[in-house]
Design a protein around this motif. Structure first.
Motif, PDB file in Angstrom:
ATOM      1  N   VAL A  32      31.190  40.549  44.032  1.00 54.97           N
ATOM      2  CA  VAL A  32      31.926  40.474  42.769  1.00 54.97           C
ATOM      3  C   VAL A  32      32.236  39.028  42.385  1.00 54.97           C
ATOM      4  O   VAL A  32      31.899  38.567  41.285  1.00 54.97           O
ATOM      5  N   ALA A  39      32.123  45.483  39.409  1.00 57.68           N
ATOM      6  CA  ALA A  39      32.819  46.129  40.532  1.00 57.68           C
ATOM      7  C   ALA A  39      32.056  47.343  41.045  1.00 57.68           C
ATOM      8  O   ALA A  39      31.856  47.500  42.255  1.00 57.68           O
ATOM      9  N   THR A  96      38.188  48.133  37.840  1.00 54.03           N
ATOM     10  CA  THR A  96      39.392  47.374  38.189  1.00 54.03           C
ATOM     11  C   THR A  96      40.284  48.173  39.129  1.00 54.03           C
ATOM     12  O   THR A  96      40.806  47.646  40.115  1.00 54.03           O
ATOM     13  N   LEU A  99      38.879  48.096  42.566  1.00 58.59           N
ATOM     14  CA  LEU A  99      39.120  46.825  43.256  1.00 58.59           C
ATOM     15  C   LEU A  99      40.563  46.713  43.737  1.00 58.59           C
ATOM     16  O   LEU A  99      40.828  46.179  44.820  1.00 58.59           O
ATOM     17  N   ASN A 262      35.079  43.270  36.464  1.00 60.18           N
ATOM     18  CA  ASN A 262      35.858  44.282  37.150  1.00 60.18           C
ATOM     19  C   ASN A 262      36.082  45.525  36.291  1.00 60.18           C
ATOM     20  O   ASN A 262      36.517  46.549  36.751  1.00 60.18           O
TER      21      ASN A 262
END
Length: 264
Positions: A32, A39, A96, A99, A262
């Motif tokens: 990333v 992601a 996101t 992550l 992301n």
């Protein structure tokens, strides 16, 4: 920075070879934040890299008699069901969010690894076998986490194999690599169809990581596991905090936009 990213692939392999885990926790941030992949692509690629690399590591441990096939197949079969379900479920949440979950797992893993490293330097727990329902529940949990956030689960699988299955530590590490390989490859299959995979980059990264795990397996005989785990736990804290910082806007903390890769 693909050159730096490919160079760091060797670090990922070394981690798996030395510790029996930690590969995906290094791989996803590299893909990333160093190589610039999204992601979801990074999590899918990370599963493939860790799966193939772990397979080579498991073969090396098998030659040393450190793979317990029955435990690997029983624990792995249950975990694989959770992994595939987790990979499919991942399509419903944003990159996101994945992550942020990943960073949380990193911080939890750091705590467990540090505590485990301190125990290694004192006295290992006495292996004892738990009931099958408890083992199955642990395997499903590890598998679901693997599929959802791309974590191979070595830091969860090794303790589970020692404390629930009753394997000695050396066999737990070798057996863990086989379970990780099965889990990760099934998880990767779960991402196919809704994630575009850059196959050339994946192939190069994997080849370098395989060299790293072979070196790590060889070096594991000469390095203090307790020292390694303490150092690596510190690294996980730094990386986990870094991922939270990069995605701080998603947490409502402001101070800059979350990175575009992301979000998809």
């Amino acid at each position: 920075m693909p050159l730096l990213g490919f160079s760091l692939a060797a670090l990922m392999g070394l981690s798996l070879g030395l510790l029996g885990g930690g590969g995906s926790i290094i791989t996803v941030p590299i893909l990333v934040y160093v190589m610039g992949f999204g992601a979801k692509e990074s999590i899918a690629m990370g599963l493939a890299v860790v799966g193939i690399t772990s397979l080579f590591g498991a073969a090396s441990h098998w030659r040393r008699g450190n793979v317990q096939w029955k435990a690997a197949l029983v624990f792995g079969a249950v975990a694989m069901a959770g992994t595939y379900a987790g990979a499919r479920l991942s399509a419903l949440i944003s990159g996101t969010t994945q992550l942020l979950l990943f960073a949380t797992v990193m911080l939890v893993s750091a705590v467990f690894m540090f505590r485990n490293g301190r125990k290694d330097s004192v006295q290992a727990p006495e292996p004892k076998k738990a009931s099958f329902p408890l083992m199955a529940l642990a395997a499903l949990g590890v598998g679901g986490l693997t599929g959802l956030v791309g974590v191979g689960g070595g830091f969860l699988i090794v303790p589970a194999l020692v404390l629930l299955v009753g394997l000695p530590m050396k066999q737990a590490v070798g057996t863990s690599l086989l379970v990780i390989a099965l889990n990760s490859l099934v998880g990767f299959a779960g991402y196919l169809g809704h994630v575009e995979v850059p196959w050339v980059s994946l192939g190069i990264f994997t080849a370098i990581a395989v060299v790293g795990i072979l070196l790590g397996t060889w070096a594991s005989h000469f390095v203090s596991q307790a020292t390694l785990k303490a150092a690596f736990s510190g690294f996980l804290v730094v990386m986990g905090v870094f991922i939270f910082f990069k995605n701080r806007e998603a947490l409502g903390l402001g101070g800059g936009a979350a990175t575009t890769q992301n979000a998809h």
